[in-house]
Design a protein around this motif. Structure first.
Motif, PDB file in Angstrom:
ATOM      1  N   MET A 192       0.850  -1.186   0.000  1.00  0.00           N
ATOM      2  CA  MET A 192       0.000   0.000   0.000  1.00  0.00           C
ATOM      3  C   MET A 192       0.887   1.237   0.000  1.00  0.00           C
ATOM      4  N   GLY A 193       0.321   2.373  -0.323  1.00  0.00           N
ATOM      5  CA  GLY A 193       1.105   3.593  -0.335  1.00  0.00           C
ATOM      6  C   GLY A 193       0.225   4.817  -0.468  1.00  0.00           C
ATOM      7  N   LEU A 194       0.870   5.963  -0.426  1.00  0.00           N
ATOM      8  CA  LEU A 194       0.163   7.224  -0.611  1.00  0.00           C
ATOM      9  C   LEU A 194       1.156   8.280  -1.062  1.00  0.00           C
ATOM     10  N   VAL A 195       0.637   9.284  -1.727  1.00  0.00           N
ATOM     11  CA  VAL A 195       1.416  10.467  -2.075  1.00  0.00           C
ATOM     12  C   VAL A 195       1.012  11.544  -1.087  1.00  0.00           C
ATOM     13  N   LYS A 196       1.918  11.872  -0.187  1.00  0.00           N
ATOM     14  CA  LYS A 196       1.606  12.873   0.837  1.00  0.00           C
ATOM     15  C   LYS A 196       1.407  14.245   0.207  1.00  0.00           C
ATOM     16  N   GLY A 197       2.186  14.533  -0.828  1.00  0.00           N
ATOM     17  CA  GLY A 197       2.035  15.812  -1.517  1.00  0.00           C
ATOM     18  C   GLY A 197       3.204  16.072  -2.444  1.00  0.00           C
ATOM     19  N   THR A 198       3.083  17.111  -3.244  1.00  0.00           N
ATOM     20  CA  THR A 198       4.130  17.502  -4.179  1.00  0.00           C
ATOM     21  C   THR A 198       4.360  19.002  -4.077  1.00  0.00           C
ATOM     22  N   ALA A 204       8.418  15.362  -4.399  1.00  0.00           N
ATOM     23  CA  ALA A 204       7.249  14.685  -3.837  1.00  0.00           C
ATOM     24  C   ALA A 204       7.641  14.018  -2.523  1.00  0.00           C
ATOM     25  N   VAL A 205       6.706  13.996  -1.599  1.00  0.00           N
ATOM     26  CA  VAL A 205       6.858  13.177  -0.398  1.00  0.00           C
ATOM     27  C   VAL A 205       5.897  12.009  -0.542  1.00  0.00           C
ATOM     28  N   VAL A 206       6.456  10.820  -0.563  1.00  0.00           N
ATOM     29  CA  VAL A 206       5.647   9.621  -0.795  1.00  0.00           C
ATOM     30  C   VAL A 206       5.912   8.619   0.326  1.00  0.00           C
ATOM     31  N   CYS A 207       4.929   7.775   0.563  1.00  0.00           N
ATOM     32  CA  CYS A 207       5.006   6.805   1.655  1.00  0.00           C
ATOM     33  C   CYS A 207       4.589   5.433   1.130  1.00  0.00           C
ATOM     34  N   VAL A 208       5.319   4.418   1.572  1.00  0.00           N
ATOM     35  CA  VAL A 208       5.019   3.038   1.196  1.00  0.00           C
ATOM     36  C   VAL A 208       4.808   2.229   2.463  1.00  0.00           C
ATOM     37  N   THR A 219       9.578 -17.425  12.096  1.00  0.00           N
ATOM     38  CA  THR A 219       9.145 -16.386  11.164  1.00  0.00           C
ATOM     39  C   THR A 219       8.203 -15.406  11.851  1.00  0.00           C
ATOM     40  N   SER A 220       8.399 -14.135  11.571  1.00  0.00           N
ATOM     41  CA  SER A 220       7.532 -13.089  12.086  1.00  0.00           C
ATOM     42  C   SER A 220       7.152 -12.158  10.945  1.00  0.00           C
ATOM     43  N   ARG A 221       5.957 -11.604  11.023  1.00  0.00           N
ATOM     44  CA  ARG A 221       5.481 -10.685   9.988  1.00  0.00           C
ATOM     45  C   ARG A 221       4.996  -9.407  10.653  1.00  0.00           C
ATOM     46  N   ILE A 222       5.341  -8.286  10.035  1.00  0.00           N
ATOM     47  CA  ILE A 222       4.981  -6.992  10.598  1.00  0.00           C
ATOM     48  C   ILE A 222       4.927  -5.971   9.472  1.00  0.00           C
ATOM     49  N   ALA A 223       4.127  -4.944   9.650  1.00  0.00           N
ATOM     50  CA  ALA A 223       4.048  -3.847   8.684  1.00  0.00           C
ATOM     51  C   ALA A 223       5.052  -2.771   9.066  1.00  0.00           C
ATOM     52  N   ILE A 224       5.778  -2.290   8.078  1.00  0.00           N
ATOM     53  CA  ILE A 224       6.728  -1.196   8.262  1.00  0.00           C
ATOM     54  C   ILE A 224       6.467  -0.182   7.151  1.00  0.00           C
ATOM     55  N   ALA A 225       6.253   1.072   7.531  1.00  0.00           N
ATOM     56  CA  ALA A 225       6.010   2.116   6.535  1.00  0.00           C
ATOM     57  C   ALA A 225       7.219   3.022   6.412  1.00  0.00           C
ATOM     58  N   ASP A 226       7.454   3.533   5.229  1.00  0.00           N
ATOM     59  CA  ASP A 226       8.565   4.452   4.987  1.00  0.00           C
ATOM     60  C   ASP A 226       8.063   5.645   4.197  1.00  0.00           C
ATOM     61  N   CYS A 227       8.402   6.833   4.671  1.00  0.00           N
ATOM     62  CA  CYS A 227       8.088   8.091   3.994  1.00  0.00           C
ATOM     63  C   CYS A 227       9.408   8.774   3.654  1.00  0.00           C
ATOM     64  N   GLN A 228       9.558   9.240   2.431  1.00  0.00           N
ATOM     65  CA  GLN A 228      10.793   9.921   2.044  1.00  0.00           C
ATOM     66  C   GLN A 228      10.493  11.092   1.122  1.00  0.00           C
ATOM     67  N   ARG A 229      11.390  12.085   1.187  1.00  0.00           N
ATOM     68  CA  ARG A 229      11.413  13.130   0.167  1.00  0.00           C
ATOM     69  C   ARG A 229      12.004  12.514  -1.098  1.00  0.00           C
ATOM     70  N   VAL A 259      -6.809   1.673   5.643  1.00  0.00           N
ATOM     71  CA  VAL A 259      -7.726   2.483   4.827  1.00  0.00           C
ATOM     72  C   VAL A 259      -7.955   3.836   5.496  1.00  0.00           C
ATOM     73  N   ALA A 260      -8.139   3.825   6.821  1.00  0.00           N
ATOM     74  CA  ALA A 260      -8.380   5.066   7.547  1.00  0.00           C
ATOM     75  C   ALA A 260      -7.175   5.997   7.492  1.00  0.00           C
ATOM     76  N   ALA A 261      -5.971   5.428   7.411  1.00  0.00           N
ATOM     77  CA  ALA A 261      -4.762   6.242   7.335  1.00  0.00           C
ATOM     78  C   ALA A 261      -4.563   6.874   5.964  1.00  0.00           C
ATOM     79  N   GLY A 262      -5.372   6.489   4.997  1.00  0.00           N
ATOM     80  CA  GLY A 262      -5.265   7.059   3.663  1.00  0.00           C
ATOM     81  C   GLY A 262      -4.473   6.240   2.675  1.00  0.00           C
ATOM     82  N   TYR A 263      -4.030   5.053   3.095  1.00  0.00           N
ATOM     83  CA  TYR A 263      -3.289   4.212   2.171  1.00  0.00           C
ATOM     84  C   TYR A 263      -4.200   3.652   1.089  1.00  0.00           C
TER      85      TYR A 263
END
Length: 269
Positions: A192-198, A204-208, A219-229, A259-263
């Motif tokens: 999932m991802g989003l475009v925070k803005g341009t 652009a600041v984008v998040c994945v 084995t372990s599973r977890i969500a990790i998000a990354d936002c970068q310029r 979904v609520a976070a905008g992804y």
């Protein structure tokens, strides 16, 4: 693993291997910078400048007002999320929407897929490719090689990038050395991802939002998000100059929290 079960006391003998590994992963990835306070809260829940060479010229300096807009966009807070939201959970029934990502047309420095277009979706696809290649290397040197080739002057370095610190902590917590080990397997999926803005066409600041599957005996599973310029340098997107943006919420892809976070769902076309 019953991720909502609480245990009294601090003895690790009360924890199963999967829960221990989840704690290891969450603790080790705190330095990614993408979890921020969320990681610290998750741990509490579970426990009771010099960039490398590039093949493009540095981006032209932006006017002061434009740089202020870039900084304001990058530092703007993101929606919060509960710590448990980063762990696997029930999927939402409502549609999250879709961002169509372009496929790469080639392979660039450090074996990172490249060739994405000069669009916000291209920036998002490039960040996903950078992060996946770096983290799936399974070694500190592998992460350093990626960031050395994919950061603009003034951005994070092979010493300061959150991904380097995250990999070092992960390997240390697992009792492994910096080159990694066949004992460690990591699969990173950008779901999932989003475009925070341009700000203009070149910034652009984008998040994945990634699904991490980490195996060290268990084995372990977890969500990790990354936002970068991300900045366009003339023929490709690079991680841009300045501090890394405010952390995006790390939430299990496809859940109501995501979904609520905008992804939106990422779909390569």
């Amino acid at each position: 693993m019953n991720r909502r079960q609480r245990h009294q006391g601090s003895g690790t003998a009360e924890w199963g291997p999967a829960r221990l590994l989840t704690l290891l992963v969450v603790s080790a990835l705190v330095e990614l910078g993408v979890l921020g306070g969320l990681v610290l809260a998750a741990i509490a829940t579970l426990t009771g400048d010099e960039p490398g060479p590039t093949d493009t010229a540095p981006p032209a300096a932006a006017p002061a007002t434009e740089m202020s807009r870039q900084d304001a966009l990058a530092s703007a807070p993101m929606p919060p999320a509960e710590p448990d939201a980063a762990l696997p959970g029930p999927l939402a029934t409502e549609a999250a929407g879709v961002i169509e990502l372009p496929r790469p047309t080639g392979v660039g420095p450090a074996d990172v897929p490249t060739g994405f277009p000069h669009t916000p979706a291209g920036a998002l696809a490039q960040l996903a490719a950078i992060d996946v290649t770096a983290m799936e290397s399974g070694s500190v040197d592998g992460v350093r090689q990626v960031i050395a080739e994919w950061v603009a002057p003034g951005g994070p370095t092979p010493e300061t990038w959150s991904g380097v610190n995250g990999m070092a902590r992960l390997l240390s917590a697992a009792g492994l050395s910096s080159p990694g080990s066949p004992q460690l397997a990591m699969v990173v999926r950008p779901l999932m991802g989003l475009v925070k803005g341009t700000v203009g066409p070149d910034f652009a600041v984008v998040c994945v939002d990634f699904e991490f599957t980490v195996t060290v005996e268990q084995t372990s599973r977890i969500a990790i998000a990354d936002c970068q310029r991300m900045v366009w340098t003339g023929d490709r997107w690079l991680i841009g100059p300045g501090p890394e943006p405010a952390p995006a919420p790390s939430v299990w892809p496809g859940t109501e929290a995501a979904v609520a976070a905008g992804y939106r769902e990422l779909r390569y076309v």
